[in-house]
Each structure stands twice: as structure tokens, then as C-alpha cells.
Design an enzyme around this catalytic site. Structure first.
Site, mmCIF file in Angstrom:
data_model
loop_
_atom_site.group_PDB
_atom_site.id
_atom_site.type_symbol
_atom_site.label_atom_id
_atom_site.label_comp_id
_atom_site.label_asym_id
_atom_site.label_seq_id
_atom_site.Cartn_x
_atom_site.Cartn_y
_atom_site.Cartn_z
ATOM 1 N N LEU A 197 0.821 -1.206 0.000
ATOM 2 C CA LEU A 197 0.000 0.000 0.000
ATOM 3 C C LEU A 197 0.855 1.255 0.000
ATOM 4 O O LEU A 197 0.427 2.309 -0.435
ATOM 5 C CB LEU A 197 -0.905 0.027 1.231
ATOM 6 N N GLY A 198 2.035 1.142 0.559
ATOM 7 C CA GLY A 198 2.889 2.323 0.607
ATOM 8 C C GLY A 198 4.015 2.095 1.587
ATOM 9 O O GLY A 198 4.197 0.994 2.106
ATOM 10 N N VAL A 240 3.962 -0.882 4.226
ATOM 11 C CA VAL A 240 2.595 -1.239 4.599
ATOM 12 C C VAL A 240 1.991 -2.085 3.478
ATOM 13 O O VAL A 240 2.115 -1.749 2.296
ATOM 14 C CB VAL A 240 1.729 0.022 4.799
ATOM 15 N N ASP A 271 4.434 13.120 13.600
ATOM 16 C CA ASP A 271 4.522 13.016 12.141
ATOM 17 C C ASP A 271 3.130 13.130 11.527
ATOM 18 O O ASP A 271 2.705 12.278 10.747
ATOM 19 C CB ASP A 271 5.200 11.703 11.746
#
Ligand SMILES: *[C@@H]1O[C@H](CO)[C@@H](O)[C@H](O)[C@H]1NC(C)=O
Ligand SMILES: *[C@@H]1O[C@H](CO)[C@@H](O)[C@H](O)[C@H]1NC(C)=O
Ligand SMILES: *[C@@H]1O[C@H](CO)[C@@H](O)[C@H](O)[C@H]1NC(C)=O
Ligand SMILES: *[C@@H]1O[C@H](CO)[C@@H](O)[C@H](O)[C@H]1NC(C)=O
Ligand SMILES: CC(=O)N[C@H]1CO[C@H](CO)[C@@H](O)[C@@H]1O
Length: 852
Positions: free
Chosen positions: A542-543, A550, A661
Site C-alpha cells: 500500500l505504501g 505497509v 509526524d
């Protein structure tokens, strides 16, 4: 004296006006020699009573003065050009000159001396190795220095009297205990040394102390890197205020920086024993109070004796700590509290006389007292985290209290507890050791024991399946296939009372199971996770973020999950990691992504989250094709949701997670476009354990970092507020903070500010939704956004204030200050780019090790 210095203090004002012309005249006659030397006394020269030395910028004057009796003359330094003479330093404080015949002479062999009318020396700088041909110079900071070609042999800042000024360095030596630097005057008219002194006690973590003779009269509480924790009104700011610097080896010094360099500020130890911080108010023409210490009855050192607690709002002001009774009840009831209190019930660990060895009966526990000035005389300061700190205390019977303060960490007391004060807000939490019977049914018992046990066999499997069936029906099957099974249970209702307090309403909490009965977290085997993600195939990816990749996964039951495979280096051991996960799993709120389980095997650390079909906010916000799907109503709800989620993280009194973050790609959207904050607690897992601290490892993303965090590594809840402000402005404008490359605006802050200032804030709104939006809400959002991105952390609102403002119908909020940092940030970017290639404007997480 052949210097064009000005005459007597009374004439200062008039003279100032004609000074320029006088100087010009002098210059014509004597060329350049004289005017330029008005701030100094060259070697071999002197000034007489009535003449002044004035610093180059006309901030301070050096000359003769009389505080009371005009017959007694002293040499001193005071603020120049201020009607109300404020003397900051006195040379001959013990030996005044009788009459007006005194001189201040820079002797050619290198000492500055004060001579009376008969030429008798009443004071000298007494430099041990004087250097010939030295000049005495008065600087604009108010420092009188003796120097010879930039070689400084003496300075008044190192020999202060009763006043601390900005730029002055107050040194202390870590090993030297007390350092009494300042001494008060004897009386308002007598500069000789009085009864009070002020300085630094370096033991533990440094604190400022005022002594009366040999006894303590007031103390500031320990330094935590930003403020002194015993002064609740002290604000944590990074650009001004006190600062501690290590000068190599064991030497440290404090300095103070005013918020504006033109402010005139002084800290004076007054003759009556109070320390006064004042600033010159030019419009009122008076020295205005900023702070006064001790400020009330309870600030007086140890007002209530050992184990007594002072609260200025109570009557009487003194009480004994819970579990303690007055030592001498008659004296106590008569208002003589000096005897303090004693323990009522013997500790269990003491019952058999041998310290540290377990006696009979129930184990002792701890009681938390909130909002206190922590006791004096620490016995131990260490870097343990809060649980280890508690254990350390529990294991040693001589430990009677402990506390955990961010950036100081674990503090332990083994002797009588002196000088405890209870504040209305602020202060720290103190945990005192009490016998089990004294704790009663208190919900605030703070024993946290996490027992991780692996229980094999059918019994466990039965229990697990039952639990899973009850709570997570869909995870049932995967558990059967998992090889490694364990159950972690928190056995004690630690601080569970606070878990749900402080929050806007029960609706916001969706805690699974009954609070206080423990939390179960599903553990998965690596093989089952691999199976669920197609062996971590790229197709399932997903990234990726700073903490790892992920993947999308599917449980055998059909539920979609997001699997975060953490990069190997988390800086934590396995036990710590498990503890962190346990804590984070308990954070449950509808605006936080749910942690479903984890997998720990070998080097692998994997977290399993609920899957969010709509991916992250940035995929909508910054994609022209999808932008319109986010109409104003949705955006406003997203903003509110993020604010609430963040508020929950910040205010959960047990963990107080600072996200560090926050950015659009960390805001996930469920199928109804409800925002869910992800990646919270990562900073904790990856080694940052304090709420507000100096961190060596910068975690975050360029463009969203608060200035104090980016530049000094200081993070706090207020740095999250800053990131939230950026996020909010991005959501309203539909533009990335870092997408501004025009000369006009460097980022979204500058853009928002400019339009807002010019009364054109509505132009700021994303054009694709401009028609659907409510001007009131938009204005409110931009206003709140600008408040959140102010330069100084202290000026930014807290998340609770943000939530209130967003939901309020009114807009009479404070006005934001112009963010000056907008221009600096461009400079930052260059710096970051040089430091690390991965930093670019396209939003890649950066992790830079800052050399500090
Ligand atoms: C003393 O200093 C002045 C100027 O700083 C210089 O002109 C002079 O030569 C020096 N004299 C000695 C003896 O060093
Ligand atoms: C200083 O201490 C002395 C002796 O203890 C006392 O007599 C005097 O009043 C004190 N002065 C002040 C200003 O408190
Ligand atoms: C206050 O009480 C202590 C004992 O608790 C006693 O020693 C002291 O003399 C008392 N002081 C006064 C002024 O009574
Ligand atoms: C217990 O604490 C005391 C005081 O801090 C210390 O001197 C002693 O060494 C400790 N004992 C153990 C076993 O850690
Ligand atoms: C004084 C006291 O409490 N003594 C106890 C010490 O421990 C033994 C058993 O461990 C008890 O029986 C005693 O009463």
C-alpha cells in the site's frame, strides 16, 4: 578626564540632546580620540564623581551614585536614560566613599580601582595576573569588562551583585553542589551584603535556590530542559527564556534571552529576600513586575514541614500527605507546622526490620499526588522509563517516593520529603509509597505489572478462542492456524481511573471490554501474516513510511487488514516493544486507526491494523480528479475528526502521545470518509519516550515540522499543534504546503497569512469547493490554522482549545501573530537538502540524526 563623557545623572537628559554637538566640537579640537572612548576608560585614565561612562548603544551607564544618604557615594552600573534609577551592579558595596571626591581609575598595571577623596583604595578588581595596558569597557549588555586586545581579564558579569541580566552566564559545576552567585543588598539604601543569596543547586537536576543565611528560603524546582518544574507559570518556549548550555566537561551555565532584544529586563534579588523579575514599560515609565518569588505563603521553603503539603488555596494551608499524620498534633493545630508529619502505618517491607526483604502481609503500593512541586533532595535520577522507575522504587524499601518527569526521567526520594506544594494546575505527579491498607480502594493505585506469559495447552486455546469469539469473531480462524500463541494481560487496574477522564464525552471512547479488566491483543505468527499478505508481495503493497512498508492483507475470515512491517531498527528491546504495543493497543478512539494485533518473531516486528478502503487524505486532497469528492462539509468533518483524535492522544493522562509526524498521508479515511489518524505511537516505539523533550533523532516530515522541533529538536504537544495547523490549511486550500514555488509565497502559511491580512481569506479556499462552503466555517478554520502555526509554541493553542474554537459559533478568538518563520523555512529546506538526499518536496518521511 579628557573624555567627552556626560556630567551627573540629573543632567543626563538635557545633555543627551546636545551631546551630538558637543562631540562634534570635541572632535574638531581633538580629532577622533575622545567621543569614541565614551564607553570605556583607557589604561591610565580615570573618571571623577559626576562623570559617566555610557555603553555604545546608550543602554547602561557606569558612574557614582548615592542610594540613600547623599554623603555616601558608590560606583555602580545602572540602566541609562531611565527616570527610575535601577542599579544592577555595585563595585564598592562594602566601603562607600564619603563625599564627592572619589575616582574610578584604570590603573596602567591592569586593575580597575575605586579611590576615595584621599586617594585611598576602597575597591579593586583584584585580578590575580593583571595585564598591562588594559581598558575598562562598558558593554550594551551592562557588562563591565577589562580587556587588552580582546584578552578579557575580568568582567562584572562574573562578579555580579544582586542582579541577573540577559546575556549573563550563571555557571555551575555539576559536581560542586551549591553555587551562590547573587547576594542581596542589606536594605533599600545600603548596598552592602545582606542576608539573602541566590544561585544554583546542581544536585540531581539543577534548580535555582534563594537562601536566607544558611537556610533555604525558596527553590524553583528542577530544570527539565525547558523550564523549572516547580514554577508552574513558567512557559516552555524555545526562542526565549532560560537556556542551559554545557561549556565542556562538568561546566554548565544558564542564560536568559528576552523575547525581544530591545526589552529591558532584570532579575533582582531584593534586599527583603524576594526575587523580582521586572521589565521596563516605556509607556507607563515604570518597572513592571513579571514575576516575583516567593509569590505566596506556600512558596516559602518547606512551609509545612517534612511530609506536609502546602496549598495556598486551603485554610489552613498545610495538610499531611495521605497516610501521614502530624508529628506533634498540638503544635500542628496551633499553626506551627514546622514539625511536619509522620507515617501512620508501617510499610510492609519494613515490618521485619530488614530493608528490602519482603515482610509479611500485602505488598506496599503507590499513591499518586498530582499537580505538585516535587520534593527537594532527590536521591537518584536515572533514565529509566516510568515502569522501570516504579519497579526500582518498589524493590528498595528505602525508596519512599518516585516521580517521572519528561526529560529528567526517573526521580527517586529516600529521605524525608521536604517542600511539597500543591498547585491548582501545572506541577508534576508524585508517587508516594504507602502500606497496602492505606491505599484502600483507591483507583489511583499505580502498580503496573505487565505479566507476559505463554500458556500452552488446551486450556489456553480454549480461553483464547472464547475471547476472540467474543471480541474479534473475524480473527478466530487465523488464530487457529497460528503456531505461536500467547496472551498478554495487564493484571492491575493501573491508573485506569484516568483512562477515560479528561475527554469530551463518552461517545468518543470505544474501549473494548470493561476498562480496568485488562486488554487482550491478538498475536499472530509470522507465517500467518505472510500468508495473509501473499508473502508480502509488491502487489499487496500500500505504501511506505519512515517506519517500514505497509501491505494489504486478508484474513482467512475475509476481513481486510493493513499490515505494517516495521524496519528492523526500532531502538528497542523485545520486552519494551511488547509493552509499548500493549499501551498503544489501548488507545481507542473513533478517529484513530485500530490496532488489531501484532507479530513478533525474531527480528520481525509487524503491526496489524484495520484496513481503510479510502486510503489516505492526500490521495483525495491533492488529486485534481478527486478533489471535488471532498466537499466543504466533508472537509470540515475531517478537520474536526483529526482535532478530536489528536486531543485524545494528547490528553490521555497516562500516555500523552505526541504524534510527531502528522501529515495528510497519515490521515486515513474509512468508507464514510471519517478521518482516522494512523502511525500514532511510532515515535514511542522508535525510542522517544518523553512527552516533551530534546530528541536526538528527528522524526517527521519536512513541511510539517514545527520550527522548534526542526531547529532544536524540541518536541511537545505544541509541535503537533503546529503540524495540525499546516494540515488544516492544506485541507481548506487543497494545496500542499510544499507546493509553493512562486516567489510570492514560500508556503501555505505565508499564502494564508497574506490573504487573511488583506481581508481576502475567502480566496484561500480550494476553488473546486468554493461554491459549497460556509464562509463562517472557512474563516474560523483559517483563523484557527493561523493560530496553530505561530512561531512560538507557547502562543499556539492546545488541542482542547482548538476543538472548542472549531465548534464555537463565535470568532472572537485571539488574533494570530504574523509567522516570521515563513521566510526562514526556505533556508531550512536548503539545509535539509544538503543533509539528506531523501528530503524533497514530494513528501518523503525524513529521519535525520541531528548532531547536538
Ligand atoms: C596600549 O594600547 C594602545 C592602544 O590600544 C597602544 O596604542 C599602545 O601602544 C599600547 N601600549 C603598550 C605599552 O602596549
Ligand atoms: C538579617 O539577619 C539579622 C540576624 O539574623 C537580623 O537581625 C536582620 O534583621 C536581618 N535583616 C533583614 C533585612 O532581614
Ligand atoms: C514548633 O514545633 C516544634 C516541634 O514540632 C517545636 O520544636 C518548636 O519549638 C515550635 N515552635 C514554636 C514557635 O512554638
Ligand atoms: C536502596 O536505596 C538506597 C538509597 O537510595 C541506596 O543507598 C541503596 O544502595 C539501595 N539498595 C539497593 C539494594 O539498591
Ligand atoms: C515484626 C514482624 O512483623 N515479624 C514478622 C516477620 O516475618 C515473619 C514471617 O515471615 C512473621 O511471622 C513475623 O510476624
Amino acid at each position: 578626564m579628557n573624555v567627552c563623557c556626560r556630567q551627573g545623572s540629573e543632567m543626563e537628559k538635557q545633555f543627551k540632546n546636545v551631546k551630538f554637538w558637543l562631540c562634534l566640537l570635541h572632535m574638531i579640537y581633538y580629532f577622533s580620540l575622545f567621543c569614541s572612548s565614551a564607553d570605556r576608560i583607557p589604561s591610565g585614565n580615570s573618571i571623577k564623581d559626576g562623570e559617566l561612562i555610557i555603553s555604545a548603544g546608550e543602554k547602561f551607564a557606569l558612574g557614582f551614585f548615592s542610594p540613600g544618604n547623599p554623603e555616601l557615594r558608590y560606583v555602580g552600573i545602572w540602566f541609562y536614560g531611565i527616570q527610575e534609577q535601577a542599579v544592577v551592579w555595585v563595585a564598592n558595596r562594602e566601603r562607600p566613599i564619603q563625599g564627592l571626591g572619589g575616582t574610578l581609575t584604570m590603573e596602567s598595571h591592569g586593575n580597575l580601582v575605586v579611590l576615595d577623596g584621599n586617594g585611598v583604595q576602597v575597591w579593586s578588581t583584584d585580578v590575580s595576573a593583571p595585564s598591562r595596558n588594559s581598558t575598562a569597557i562598558l558593554t550594551d549588555a551592562g557588562n563591565l569588562i577589562l580587556s587588552n586586545n580582546d584578552q578579557m581579564s575580568w568582567q562584572s558579569f562574573e562578579n555580579p551583585t544582586d542582579t541577573f541580566l540577559p546575556d549573563m552566564r550563571v555557571y555551575y559545576n555539576k559536581s560542586s553542589g551549591e553555587n551562590r552567585v547573587f547576594t542581596s543588598w542589606r536594605s533599600a539604601n545600603d548596598p552592602s551584603i545582606g542576608n539573602y543569596s541566590m544561585g544554583i543547586d546542581a544536585r540531581g537536576s539543577p534548580q535555582i535556590v534563594i537562601w536566607e543565611g544558611g537556610n533555604r528560603r525558596w527553590r524553583s524546582g528542577h530544570w527539565n530542559g525547558l523550564v523549572f518544574i516547580g514554577v508552574p507559570s513558567m512557559m516552555a518556549v524555545y526562542l526565549y527564556g532560560f537556556k542551559l548550555t554545557n561549556d565542556g566537561n562538568e561546566k554548565f551555565y544558564f542564560t536568559y534571552t528576552p523575547s525581544s532584544s530591545s526589552d529591558l529586563i532584570k532579575f533582582q534579588l531584593h534586599w527583603n529576600g524576594t526575587e523580582e523579575q521586572r521589565t521596563w514599560d516605556a509607556s507607563l515609565r515604570e518597572w513592571r513586575f513579571i514575576q516575583l518569588q516567593p509569590a505566596n505563603q506556600c512558596d516559602i521553603y518547606n512551609r509545612c514541614g517534612p511530609f506536609g503539603v502546602c496549598d495556598a488555596r486551603n485554610s489552613p494551608i498545610c495538610t499531611c500527605m495521605k497516610g501521614y499524620v502530624p508529628k506533634d498534633i498540638d503544635q500542628w493545630n496551633n499553626g506551627n507546622w514546622s514539625g511536619g508529619c509522620v507515617r501512620r502505618t508501617q510499610l510492609q517491607c519494613e515490618t521485619n526490620g530488614s530493608r528490602g526483604i519482603e515482610g509479611s502481609g500485602e505488598r506496599d503500593g503507590f499513591l499518586m499526588i498530582e499537580n505538585v512541586k516535587l520534593p527537594d533532595f532527590l536521591d537518584y535520577v536515572g533514565s529509566e522509563d516510568v515502569e522501570d522507575c516504579e519497579n526500582k522504587c518498589l524493590q528498595n524499601c528505602s525508596c519512599i517516593a518516585f516521580s517521572f518527569v519528561s526529560a529528567i526521567n526517573c526521580m527517586i526520594w529516600s529521605n524525608d520529603l521536604f517542600d511539597i506544594q500543591h498547585f491548582q494546575n501545572g506541577g508534576s505527579s508524585l508517587y508516594i509509597r504507602l502500606a497496602h491498607s492505606e491505599l484502600g480502594g483507591s483507583r489511583k493505585v499505580t502498580k503496573l505489572i505487565i505479566i507476559a506469559s505463554v500458556i500452552g495447552g488446551m486450556l489456553f486455546l480454549g480461553v483464547s478462542i472464547w475471547l476472540l469469539w467474543r471480541h474479534k469473531e473475524k480473527l478466530k480462524e487465523i488464530l487457529k492456524s497460528s503456531q505461536k500463541k500467547s496472551r498478554i494481560q495487564e493484571t492491575h487496574p493501573i491508573r485506569s481511573g484516568e483512562f477515560s477522564t479528561d475527554f469530551s464525552g463518552p461517545d468518543d471512547l470505544s474501549v473494548e471490554g470493561q476498562p480496568g479488566t485488562g486488554t487482550e491483543l491478538a498475536y499472530f505468527s509470522f507465517s500467518s501474516v505472510a500468508a495473509a499478505t501473499n508473502n508480502f508481495s509488491d502487489k499487496n503493497k500500500l505504501g511506505q513510511g519512515g517506519f517500514g512498508h505497509v501491505y494489504k492483507g486478508k484474513l482467512p475470515g475475509g476481513q481486510d487488514i493493513a499490515v505494517k512491517r516495521l524496519s528492523a531498527k526500532s531502538g528497542q528491546g523485545m520486552e519494551e516493544f511488547k509493552n509499548e504495543i500493549m499501551l498503544i493497543a489501548k488507545l481507542q478512539h473513533r478517529n484513530l486507526v485500530r490496532l488489531l494485533g501484532c507479530c513478533i518473531e525474531g527480528e520481525e516486528k509487524i503491526l496489524l491494523y484495520e484496513y481503510m478502503p479510502n486510503k489516505s487524505l492526500d490521495t483525495f486532497l491533492f488529486e485534481p480528479a478527486k478533489q471535488t469528492q471532498l466537499d466543504w462539509r466533508t472537509r470540515f468533518l475531517i478537520i474536526e475528526g483529526i482535532a478530536r483524535g489528536l486531543l485524545y492522544l494528547h490528553r490521555d493522562s497516562r500516555l500523552r502521545i505526541v504524534h510527531r509526524d502528522l501529515k495528510p498521508s497519515n490521515i486515513l479515511l474509512d468508507d464514510e470518509m471519517n478521518p482516522k489518524i494512523s502511525d500514532f505511537g511510532m515515535a514511542r516505539i522508535f525510542g522517544g519516550n518523553q512527552n516533551e523533550a530534546n530528541t536526538n533523532r528527528l522524526v517527521g516530515t519536512y513541511g510539517y515540522l514545527a520550527p522548534e522541533y526542526a531547529m532544536e529538536g524540541l518536541f511537545s504537544v505544541k509541535s503537533d499543534v503546529y503540524s495540525f495547523g499546516i494540515l488544516l490549511l492544506e485541507i481548506v486550500s487543497g494545496r500542499r504546503n510544499t507546493s509553493f514555488h512562486s516567489a510570492e509565497y514560500s508556503n501555505v502559511i505565508g499564502y494564508a497569512w497574506d490573504l487573511w491580512e488583506r481581508g481576502k481569506a475567502m480566496d484561500f479556499v480550494d476553488p473546486s469547493i468554493a461554491n459549497s462552503c460556509s464562509p463562517n466555517e472557512v474563516m474560523r478554520c483559517i483563523h484557527v490554522g493561523l493560530l496553530c502555526v505561530q512561531d512560538l509554541a507557547s502562543h499556539r493553542p492546545t488541542m482542547s482549545a482548538v476543538v472548542l474554537m472549531l465548534e464555537s459559533e463565535h470568532t472572537n478568538f485571539p488574533l494570530p501573530r504574523q509567522p516570521t518563520f515563513t521566510s526562514l523555512r526556505r533556508l531550512d529546506m536548503d539545509l535539509w537538502n544538503e543533509m539528506n538526499d531523501v528530503v524533497s518536496s514530494n513528501n518523503v518521511t525524513l529521519s535525520v540524526i541531528l548532531g547536538r
